[in-house]
Each structure stands twice: as structure tokens, then as C-alpha cells.
Design a protein around this motif. Sequence first.
Motif, PDB file in Angstrom:
ATOM      1  N   LEU A  93       0.854  -1.180   0.000  1.00 14.32           N
ATOM      2  CA  LEU A  93       0.000   0.000   0.000  1.00 14.32           C
ATOM      3  C   LEU A  93       0.896   1.238   0.000  1.00 14.32           C
ATOM      4  CD1 LEU A  93      -3.079   0.654   0.133  1.00 14.32           C
ATOM      5  CD2 LEU A  93      -2.745   1.082   2.574  1.00 14.32           C
ATOM      6  N   ARG A  94       0.598   2.176  -0.900  1.00 12.60           N
ATOM      7  CA  ARG A  94       1.375   3.414  -1.005  1.00 12.60           C
ATOM      8  C   ARG A  94       0.565   4.545  -0.378  1.00 12.60           C
ATOM      9  NH1 ARG A  94       1.571   3.446  -7.260  1.00 12.60           N
ATOM     10  NH2 ARG A  94      -0.613   3.009  -6.729  1.00 12.60           N
ATOM     11  N   VAL A  95       1.126   5.139   0.668  1.00 12.60           N
ATOM     12  CA  VAL A  95       0.391   6.106   1.483  1.00 12.60           C
ATOM     13  C   VAL A  95       1.074   7.467   1.400  1.00 12.60           C
ATOM     14  CG1 VAL A  95      -0.409   6.652   3.816  1.00 12.60           C
ATOM     15  CG2 VAL A  95      -0.302   4.267   3.055  1.00 12.60           C
ATOM     16  N   GLY A  96       0.275   8.507   1.171  1.00 16.38           N
ATOM     17  CA  GLY A  96       0.755   9.874   1.271  1.00 16.38           C
ATOM     18  C   GLY A  96       0.389  10.437   2.629  1.00 16.38           C
ATOM     19  N   CYS A  97       1.311  11.204   3.222  1.00 20.11           N
ATOM     20  CA  CYS A  97       1.070  11.707   4.576  1.00 20.11           C
ATOM     21  C   CYS A  97       1.614  13.121   4.703  1.00 20.11           C
ATOM     22  CB  CYS A  97       1.749  10.790   5.601  1.00 20.11           C
ATOM     23  SG  CYS A  97       1.662  11.388   7.292  1.00 20.11           S
ATOM     24  N   CYS A  98       0.810  14.020   5.230  1.00 21.64           N
ATOM     25  CA  CYS A  98       1.300  15.366   5.512  1.00 21.64           C
ATOM     26  C   CYS A  98       2.410  15.300   6.558  1.00 21.64           C
ATOM     27  CB  CYS A  98       0.167  16.253   6.051  1.00 21.64           C
ATOM     28  SG  CYS A  98      -1.030  16.750   4.798  1.00 21.64           S
ATOM     29  N   ARG A 125       5.033   8.332   1.825  1.00 27.08           N
ATOM     30  CA  ARG A 125       5.661   9.520   1.251  1.00 27.08           C
ATOM     31  C   ARG A 125       5.109  10.757   1.954  1.00 27.08           C
ATOM     32  NH1 ARG A 125       4.798   9.515  -5.110  1.00 27.08           N
ATOM     33  NH2 ARG A 125       5.883  11.519  -4.831  1.00 27.08           N
ATOM     34  N   GLU A 126       6.002  11.649   2.374  1.00 30.91           N
ATOM     35  CA  GLU A 126       5.546  12.908   2.949  1.00 30.91           C
ATOM     36  C   GLU A 126       5.128  13.835   1.823  1.00 30.91           C
ATOM     37  OE1 GLU A 126       8.000  14.875   5.735  1.00 30.91           O
ATOM     38  OE2 GLU A 126       7.808  13.317   7.266  1.00 30.91           O
ATOM     39  N   GLU A 131      -0.407  17.846  -2.921  1.00 32.54           N
ATOM     40  CA  GLU A 131       0.360  16.811  -3.618  1.00 32.54           C
ATOM     41  C   GLU A 131      -0.318  15.455  -3.507  1.00 32.54           C
ATOM     42  OE1 GLU A 131       4.959  18.342  -3.312  1.00 32.54           O
ATOM     43  OE2 GLU A 131       4.002  17.586  -1.504  1.00 32.54           O
ATOM     44  N   GLN A 132      -0.990  15.221  -2.397  1.00 32.57           N
ATOM     45  CA  GLN A 132      -1.723  13.962  -2.260  1.00 32.57           C
ATOM     46  C   GLN A 132      -2.855  13.882  -3.275  1.00 32.57           C
ATOM     47  OE1 GLN A 132      -2.792  12.698   1.746  1.00 32.57           O
ATOM     48  NE2 GLN A 132      -1.156  13.965   2.589  1.00 32.57           N
ATOM     49  N   ILE A 141       0.042   7.145  -5.457  1.00 31.24           N
ATOM     50  CA  ILE A 141      -0.269   6.657  -4.114  1.00 31.24           C
ATOM     51  C   ILE A 141      -1.674   6.064  -4.139  1.00 31.24           C
ATOM     52  CG2 ILE A 141       1.223   8.330  -2.960  1.00 31.24           C
ATOM     53  CD1 ILE A 141      -1.317   9.879  -2.158  1.00 31.24           C
ATOM     54  N   ASP A 142      -1.982   5.262  -3.119  1.00 26.99           N
ATOM     55  CA  ASP A 142      -3.285   4.611  -3.035  1.00 26.99           C
ATOM     56  C   ASP A 142      -4.250   5.337  -2.093  1.00 26.99           C
ATOM     57  OD1 ASP A 142      -2.476   2.319  -4.661  1.00 26.99           O
ATOM     58  OD2 ASP A 142      -1.189   1.825  -2.960  1.00 26.99           O
ATOM     59  N   ILE A 143      -3.681   5.972  -1.068  1.00 28.95           N
ATOM     60  CA  ILE A 143      -4.513   6.627  -0.062  1.00 28.95           C
ATOM     61  C   ILE A 143      -3.694   7.722   0.591  1.00 28.95           C
ATOM     62  CG2 ILE A 143      -3.882   5.064   1.840  1.00 28.95           C
ATOM     63  CD1 ILE A 143      -6.895   5.179   2.672  1.00 28.95           C
ATOM     64  N   GLY A 144      -4.360   8.766   1.078  1.00 27.26           N
ATOM     65  CA  GLY A 144      -3.656   9.875   1.694  1.00 27.26           C
ATOM     66  C   GLY A 144      -4.183  10.179   3.083  1.00 27.26           C
TER      67      GLY A 144
END
Length: 305
Positions: A93-98, A125-126, A131-132, A141-144
Motif C-alpha cells: 500500500l502506497r500512502v501519502g502523509c502530511c 511519502r511525505e 500533492e496527495q 499513491i493509493d490513499i492519503g
Amino acid sequence: MELRQLRALLVLAEELHFGRAAGRLGIAQPALSRQIQQLETELQSPLFLRSPRAVTLTEMGREFVASIGPMIQQLEAAAANSIGYARATRGRLRVGCCSNLSHRFTPALLERLHQAAPNLRIDVRELSSAEQVRTLHSSEIDIGLAILPITDPSLIVRRLYREPLIALVSSKSKFSGRAFVRLEDLAEEDFIVCPRYRQSGFHEVVLDLTAKAGFRPHIARETDAKETALALVAGGLGVSLMPESGYAVEDGRVKFVPLRDPEIVVDVGLIWRRESMSPLMRRFIQYAVLLGQEIEAERAAKLVA
């Protein structure tokens, strides 16, 4: 020719004993004998030499076992991976995170997921909220995990919890020694905020909050990099508003001052594409929602106390 027959053949080739092989397979010995005989009939050649004292592979049997062994292992591995994916115990799972959420919520969530399913691979990924949105649409990414609101109507948004905002001020600022500040106390200060990206959300949150406090902030500089904002505040170039969990410890140059009277909060939530749901996504969302509920309950308990 069936997979169960080929698996039985491999086990018997290892044990060279019908009783032990049947025990490993969890079947009766006559059933194992029938499966081997059916294989030999289909291949039109004996695979084993049988005697009262020993069972050995024929030359044909050795060659056949050598050729199918890797294939059976690959099939079994593929089946195990498929089952794991369906049960959300395997996969990626590819996750975007602030970056503002990287010190508390994200590590706690990843730790719980790892304890429940160690074989999951979760890449983080930050990314800013804007960007998310972009990387969700480009399938990077899959989810943010983002600061809300997110105004893109093509994305699903699930609020998780509320996060108190704090003011970042220089240690030399007149506010640095205070137990808290009111937002209107900062009306004459220069503000350092994230850029007004399309659909980014937090820029508009700051403007909305200051408007409710009765002023329009003087935006001196814009940046969406947390470390840059820290450096600018430390240099006395302005103040900034950030979620409380965005920073682990003060560094001496910058003070984190709570906002009170009233307390000011922002919503934190998940964002994802409507068409991208999977078992692993469901598990991630489930764990994130539970952790968010715990944070809300902890915050409510502190307010009561």
C-alpha cells in the motif's frame, strides 16, 4: 492430472514411505496409493519401485519430480499470496502523509498494522495535501492522510479526528513565554503559511480561522516544507500555525504555544479514489478510524479533566 496428485507425488518422493507421506498429507494410505497409481496410468510409466522393504523412484520418476518441483512451489506461493491479499495480510500500500502528522498518528498506525500483519508492505511519502490529491489522480499513491478540507469531488474523504493547532513563534518573540495565545493576539504579526494550491485546503483554513478572529493575516512568506517554516520562524520572519502533533520537540529557537480561548482545531482525514478500494485499503482505513477514535476519546478526557 490434478495439483493434489502432484503434491502427493512430491511428498512421497521426499519420504519414500507411503505411511509417512500419507501422514504428512493428512490422508489415508490407500488414498495416497490411488493418487500415485492414477498419475502413473496417465503418464504411462511407473514412478516408483515398490517392495516390502523400500520405495524408490524410477528414473522416469526422478526426472518428473525434478521438472515439476519448482512449478508446484511457485503455484503454492502464488496461492498463498492470493489468499494473503484477500485477507489483507500481504500486499503493498502506497500512502501519502502530511509532514505535520508524521510524529504521532502515522507511526502509531503503521506499528499496529505491522503487529497485525507483518508481511504487509506500506510505503509512506511525505506529501502536502495538494500533492496527495495530485498523486492520487496519477495513481502514484493509493490513499492519503491529509489536513482537511479537501474539496476535490472525485475523491472520498473520511474524517478521522480533530487536531489542535499551535502557534510557532521565535524564542525571542514576546509570545514565547506565554502559556497560550489567542489567535487575535497574532493579528499584527507576519504569517508564514502553506501556498494556496488548488484544493490544498490548509491555506484556506488559516484564512477562515483568522477571519473569524476578526483580522486578515499579513502573509509574508509561503512554504509547504515543515523545516523551512521552522527556519523562517526561528529567524524571526513570522509566526506559523501548525497541528499540535506536527513537531516532536522544540529545538530552542522556536516555541510551540497553544492557541486558546477558544481552542482551535483542524480536521484530519483519509482521502482516496472511489474506484481503488481493496482488502488492504479496507484494513488500513479500519485501523486508522479506530486510532482516530482513540485520539478523540483521549482529547475529550483531557478537556473534562
